[in-house]
Design a protein around this motif. Structure first.
Motif, PDB file in Angstrom:
ATOM      1  N   ALA A 292      55.785  -3.950 -14.444  1.00 28.98           N
ATOM      2  CA  ALA A 292      56.986  -4.528 -15.058  1.00 28.98           C
ATOM      3  C   ALA A 292      56.639  -5.817 -15.796  1.00 28.98           C
ATOM      4  CB  ALA A 292      58.048  -4.783 -13.984  1.00 28.98           C
ATOM      5  N   GLU A 293      55.812  -6.663 -15.191  1.00 32.17           N
ATOM      6  CA  GLU A 293      55.403  -7.913 -15.831  1.00 32.17           C
ATOM      7  C   GLU A 293      54.608  -7.625 -17.106  1.00 32.17           C
ATOM      8  OE1 GLU A 293      52.526 -11.811 -15.048  1.00 32.17           O
ATOM      9  OE2 GLU A 293      52.582 -10.167 -13.600  1.00 32.17           O
ATOM     10  N   THR A 294      53.731  -6.636 -17.039  1.00 39.27           N
ATOM     11  CA  THR A 294      52.910  -6.291 -18.194  1.00 39.27           C
ATOM     12  C   THR A 294      53.765  -5.782 -19.345  1.00 39.27           C
ATOM     13  OG1 THR A 294      51.066  -5.744 -16.720  1.00 39.27           O
ATOM     14  CG2 THR A 294      50.956  -4.887 -18.966  1.00 39.27           C
ATOM     15  N   ALA A 295      54.717  -4.909 -19.025  1.00 44.02           N
ATOM     16  CA  ALA A 295      55.595  -4.387 -20.069  1.00 44.02           C
ATOM     17  C   ALA A 295      56.461  -5.489 -20.664  1.00 44.02           C
ATOM     18  CB  ALA A 295      56.470  -3.270 -19.497  1.00 44.02           C
ATOM     19  N   ALA A 296      56.979  -6.377 -19.816  1.00 42.77           N
ATOM     20  CA  ALA A 296      57.836  -7.459 -20.300  1.00 42.77           C
ATOM     21  C   ALA A 296      57.074  -8.434 -21.189  1.00 42.77           C
ATOM     22  CB  ALA A 296      58.440  -8.204 -19.114  1.00 42.77           C
ATOM     23  N   ALA A 297      55.772  -8.599 -20.931  1.00 43.37           N
ATOM     24  CA  ALA A 297      54.965  -9.516 -21.732  1.00 43.37           C
ATOM     25  C   ALA A 297      54.610  -8.933 -23.095  1.00 43.37           C
ATOM     26  CB  ALA A 297      53.688  -9.875 -20.982  1.00 43.37           C
ATOM     27  N   GLY A 298      54.874  -7.624 -23.277  1.00 39.02           N
ATOM     28  CA  GLY A 298      54.647  -7.012 -24.578  1.00 39.02           C
ATOM     29  C   GLY A 298      53.282  -6.410 -24.774  1.00 39.02           C
ATOM     30  N   ALA A 299      52.485  -6.306 -23.704  1.00 40.93           N
ATOM     31  CA  ALA A 299      51.176  -5.657 -23.828  1.00 40.93           C
ATOM     32  C   ALA A 299      51.372  -4.178 -24.159  1.00 40.93           C
ATOM     33  CB  ALA A 299      50.384  -5.816 -22.543  1.00 40.93           C
ATOM     34  N   ASP A 300      50.439  -3.616 -24.897  1.00 35.11           N
ATOM     35  CA  ASP A 300      50.565  -2.215 -25.314  1.00 35.11           C
ATOM     36  C   ASP A 300      49.943  -1.240 -24.328  1.00 35.11           C
ATOM     37  OD1 ASP A 300      51.610  -2.457 -28.270  1.00 35.11           O
ATOM     38  OD2 ASP A 300      50.072  -3.997 -28.039  1.00 35.11           O
ATOM     39  N   LEU A 301      48.850  -1.661 -23.689  1.00 35.87           N
ATOM     40  CA  LEU A 301      48.126  -0.782 -22.782  1.00 35.87           C
ATOM     41  C   LEU A 301      47.571  -1.617 -21.635  1.00 35.87           C
ATOM     42  CD1 LEU A 301      46.540   1.837 -21.953  1.00 35.87           C
ATOM     43  CD2 LEU A 301      44.735   1.087 -23.536  1.00 35.87           C
ATOM     44  N   ALA A 302      47.703  -1.113 -20.411  1.00 40.04           N
ATOM     45  CA  ALA A 302      47.076  -1.740 -19.247  1.00 40.04           C
ATOM     46  C   ALA A 302      46.195  -0.708 -18.562  1.00 40.04           C
ATOM     47  CB  ALA A 302      48.129  -2.264 -18.277  1.00 40.04           C
ATOM     48  N   VAL A 303      44.983  -1.126 -18.193  1.00 37.98           N
ATOM     49  CA  VAL A 303      44.049  -0.228 -17.511  1.00 37.98           C
ATOM     50  C   VAL A 303      43.698  -0.809 -16.150  1.00 37.98           C
ATOM     51  CG1 VAL A 303      43.104   0.794 -19.599  1.00 37.98           C
ATOM     52  CG2 VAL A 303      42.086  -1.300 -18.715  1.00 37.98           C
ATOM     53  N   SER A 304      43.637   0.064 -15.140  1.00 37.48           N
ATOM     54  CA  SER A 304      43.393  -0.372 -13.765  1.00 37.48           C
ATOM     55  C   SER A 304      42.547   0.657 -13.029  1.00 37.48           C
ATOM     56  CB  SER A 304      44.720  -0.562 -13.003  1.00 37.48           C
ATOM     57  OG  SER A 304      45.559  -1.487 -13.643  1.00 37.48           O
ATOM     58  N   GLY A 305      42.065   0.249 -11.866  1.00 39.63           N
ATOM     59  CA  GLY A 305      41.351   1.130 -10.947  1.00 39.63           C
ATOM     60  C   GLY A 305      41.922   0.917  -9.558  1.00 39.63           C
ATOM     61  N   HIS A 306      41.028   0.593  -8.603  1.00 36.83           N
ATOM     62  CA  HIS A 306      41.391   0.129  -7.260  1.00 36.83           C
ATOM     63  C   HIS A 306      41.851   1.228  -6.312  1.00 36.83           C
ATOM     64  CE1 HIS A 306      42.568  -2.676  -4.164  1.00 36.83           C
ATOM     65  NE2 HIS A 306      43.813  -2.230  -4.165  1.00 36.83           N
ATOM     66  N   THR A 307      42.658   2.169  -6.762  1.00 39.64           N
ATOM     67  CA  THR A 307      43.264   3.153  -5.855  1.00 39.64           C
ATOM     68  C   THR A 307      42.333   4.304  -5.505  1.00 39.64           C
ATOM     69  OG1 THR A 307      44.138   4.471  -7.688  1.00 39.64           O
ATOM     70  CG2 THR A 307      45.535   2.679  -6.854  1.00 39.64           C
ATOM     71  N   HIS A 308      41.252   4.463  -6.245  1.00 39.96           N
ATOM     72  CA  HIS A 308      40.351   5.616  -6.099  1.00 39.96           C
ATOM     73  C   HIS A 308      41.098   6.933  -6.276  1.00 39.96           C
ATOM     74  CE1 HIS A 308      37.038   3.267  -3.711  1.00 39.96           C
ATOM     75  NE2 HIS A 308      37.547   2.574  -4.719  1.00 39.96           N
ATOM     76  N   GLY A 309      42.178   6.879  -7.044  1.00 36.72           N
ATOM     77  CA  GLY A 309      42.936   8.089  -7.335  1.00 36.72           C
ATOM     78  C   GLY A 309      43.694   8.650  -6.150  1.00 36.72           C
ATOM     79  N   GLY A 310      43.829   7.865  -5.093  1.00 32.45           N
ATOM     80  CA  GLY A 310      44.480   8.377  -3.888  1.00 32.45           C
ATOM     81  C   GLY A 310      43.497   8.797  -2.826  1.00 32.45           C
ATOM     82  N   GLN A 311      42.267   9.062  -3.213  1.00 28.82           N
ATOM     83  CA  GLN A 311      41.137   9.319  -2.325  1.00 28.82           C
ATOM     84  C   GLN A 311      41.277  10.579  -1.478  1.00 28.82           C
ATOM     85  OE1 GLN A 311      38.417   6.723  -2.032  1.00 28.82           O
ATOM     86  NE2 GLN A 311      37.309   8.470  -1.266  1.00 28.82           N
ATOM     87  N   LEU A 312      42.140  10.541  -0.478  1.00 30.45           N
ATOM     88  CA  LEU A 312      42.184  11.627   0.503  1.00 30.45           C
ATOM     89  C   LEU A 312      43.564  12.280   0.572  1.00 30.45           C
ATOM     90  CD1 LEU A 312      40.317   9.871   3.460  1.00 30.45           C
ATOM     91  CD2 LEU A 312      39.357  11.582   1.908  1.00 30.45           C
ATOM     92  N   PHE A 313      43.588  13.591   0.555  1.00 33.34           N
ATOM     93  CA  PHE A 313      44.808  14.354   0.805  1.00 33.34           C
ATOM     94  C   PHE A 313      45.031  14.385   2.321  1.00 33.34           C
ATOM     95  CE2 PHE A 313      46.902  18.316   1.908  1.00 33.34           C
ATOM     96  CZ  PHE A 313      47.992  18.294   1.076  1.00 33.34           C
ATOM     97  N   PRO A 314      46.256  14.196   2.800  1.00 30.25           N
ATOM     98  CA  PRO A 314      47.539  14.107   2.098  1.00 30.25           C
ATOM     99  C   PRO A 314      48.029  12.667   1.900  1.00 30.25           C
ATOM    100  CG  PRO A 314      47.963  14.478   4.410  1.00 30.25           C
ATOM    101  CD  PRO A 314      46.470  14.336   4.262  1.00 30.25           C
ATOM    102  N   PHE A 315      47.108  11.708   1.890  1.00 29.11           N
ATOM    103  CA  PHE A 315      47.509  10.299   1.800  1.00 29.11           C
ATOM    104  C   PHE A 315      47.413   9.766   0.374  1.00 29.11           C
ATOM    105  CE2 PHE A 315      45.557  10.988   6.027  1.00 29.11           C
ATOM    106  CZ  PHE A 315      46.692  10.800   6.804  1.00 29.11           C
ATOM    107  N   ASN A 316      47.375  10.668  -0.614  1.00 29.62           N
ATOM    108  CA  ASN A 316      47.181  10.267  -2.012  1.00 29.62           C
ATOM    109  C   ASN A 316      48.175   9.208  -2.477  1.00 29.62           C
ATOM    110  OD1 ASN A 316      46.716  13.126  -1.333  1.00 29.62           O
ATOM    111  ND2 ASN A 316      45.696  13.223  -3.319  1.00 29.62           N
ATOM    112  N   ARG A 317      49.398   9.347  -2.052  1.00 20.03           N
ATOM    113  CA  ARG A 317      50.466   8.475  -2.567  1.00 20.03           C
ATOM    114  C   ARG A 317      50.876   7.388  -1.569  1.00 20.03           C
ATOM    115  NH1 ARG A 317      53.119  10.385  -6.940  1.00 20.03           N
ATOM    116  NH2 ARG A 317      55.110   9.480  -6.303  1.00 20.03           N
ATOM    117  N   ALA A 318      50.042   7.139  -0.575  1.00 20.21           N
ATOM    118  CA  ALA A 318      50.404   6.168   0.462  1.00 20.21           C
ATOM    119  C   ALA A 318      50.627   4.781  -0.129  1.00 20.21           C
ATOM    120  CB  ALA A 318      49.321   6.121   1.537  1.00 20.21           C
ATOM    121  N   GLY A 319      49.720   4.346  -1.025  1.00 18.98           N
ATOM    122  CA  GLY A 319      49.863   3.019  -1.627  1.00 18.98           C
ATOM    123  C   GLY A 319      51.149   2.877  -2.418  1.00 18.98           C
ATOM    124  N   LEU A 320      51.529   3.946  -3.100  1.00 23.45           N
ATOM    125  CA  LEU A 320      52.764   3.937  -3.882  1.00 23.45           C
ATOM    126  C   LEU A 320      53.981   3.869  -2.965  1.00 23.45           C
ATOM    127  CD1 LEU A 320      53.677   4.139  -6.861  1.00 23.45           C
ATOM    128  CD2 LEU A 320      53.835   6.609  -6.547  1.00 23.45           C
TER     129      LEU A 320
END
Length: 370
Positions: A292-320
């Protein structure tokens, strides 16, 4: 801190449950082979010791977390196999054997974890094609994150991957944090930095810190940054770069500096220059948690990592679900802006990816031509 304590307690509980389930299964198998309802104390103790010994060997050779993952998969599949065979036996009015469910559980766990090992150790290619109404030259970026150098490959393996990425002919390369790991050696760090120095994308290589990049090890964050800069990498920490006319790269300080260490990072609205909305602004932010902060600041694209794509099933969306990240994997749009989260090219302590795969990401941006 509270969430990490909760996660630790959860891991201890599921480890104990997995050990109990496997010990129970082994004891039932042993009793079936001996044709007895009850085993002697010596047999009971021997079976439990054997299970714990296997767990200890796996923990010492692959780290404790991977031993937990292996035992949990086997325990779950064994429980399901026993349940299904028990239901089948009730319907058929015939007592099921003990060996076949155990064999099927082992084969299922082995198959899933073998695939997970492959997906963690083999780096795929993912491409995204974006457009913008801004008049900028077409951009081709290679983005990678979560290198965790020394975990699934060393500096030599990293150099081989860089050679593959170089064939993409990127205009620039973005390294979005967790470049090194707690166990990364100084030698590997230096050799990997030198490998980056051999890659010469026309618009440069840009790097931001991740949460693991500042962890205690044989070298500090300042030495890591110095090693990268010596090899032509631009290190950004709440800083701006302009690699081409009309294009901005904003590198943000990692959120862990704020959340875990009580530090400060500049609000993106203050970091971006006043005329940033007239240019194509790319934000590099290791953790995908400020959409939300990135969009409000007017940036066009944000790139991130950190989540390892969810890593393990069935906990893929735990962080979310826990609200610690805004996305786990892939491309999304918030406030009309693009956000891309990569699963990373490697792993931290966990050697399996059963819910995703390792990847580097190619991002092509086409600007308005009229």
């Amino acid at each position: 801190m509270g969430i990490w304590i909760a996660i630790l307690i959860f891991l201890i509980l599921i480890t104990l449950a997995a050990l109990w389930q496997i010990c129970r299964g082994v004891l039932r198998l042993l009793a079936a082979f001996k044709g007895r309802e009850r085993l002697s104390r010596g047999a009971l103790a021997g079976a439990v010791f054997a299970v714990l010994a296997v767990f200890a060997v796996l923990a010492l050779s692959l780290r404790t977390i991977n031993a937990v993952i292996i035992f949990c998969h086997l325990a779950v599949f064994w429980f399901l196999a026993d349940l299904l065979f028990g239901l089948a036996g009730t319907l058929l009015k015939r007592r099921p054997g003990r060996l076949l469910p155990a064999v099927l559980a082992f084969l299922a766990a082995f198959s899933v974890l073998s695939l997970g090992w492959y997906q963690a150790h083999h780096v795929a290619r993912t491409e995204y094609r974006l457009t913008t109404d801004k008049r900028i030259p077409d951009l081709r970026m290679v983005m990678l994150a979560d290198v965790h150098l020394g975990t699934t490959f060393d500096a030599a393996g990293f150099q081989e991957l860089l050679e593959v990425m170089e064939q993409e002919k990127p205009d620039m390369m973005l390294i979005v944090g967790d470049y090194v790991d707690e166990s990364t050696s100084r030698e590997d760090m230096e050799k990997a930095a030198q490998a980056l120095g051999k890659i010469r994308p026309p618009l440069g290589i840009f790097y931001v810190f991740g949460n693991h990049d500042r962890s205690p090890r044989a070298f500090g964050a300042a030495e890591l940054a110095a090693g990268l800069r010596e090899n032509g990498v631009t290190v950004l920490e709440d800083e701006i770069a302009e690699p081409a006319p009309g294009v901005l790269i904003a590198g943000r300080k990692d959120l862990s500096a704020v959340r875990q260490k009580g530090g400060f990072r500049m609000p993106l609205g203050n970091l971006l220059p006043a005329d940033s909305r007239e240019r194509y602004a790319v934000v590099m932010d290791h953790q995908p948690a400020a959409f939300a902060e990135t969009a409000a600041a007017g940036a066009d694209l944000a790139v991130s990592g950190h989540t390892h794509g969810g890593q393990l099933f069935p906990f893929n969306r735990a962080g979310l679900l826990l609200g610690v990240v805004d996305a786990v994997y892939g491309h999304s749009r918030t406030g009309g802006k693009d956000f891309i989260v990569t699963s990373g090219i490697s792993d931290w302590a966990i050697r399996f990816k059963t819910g995703t795969f390792s990847e580097y990401t190619v991002i092509s941006v086409s600007g308005r031509k009229d």
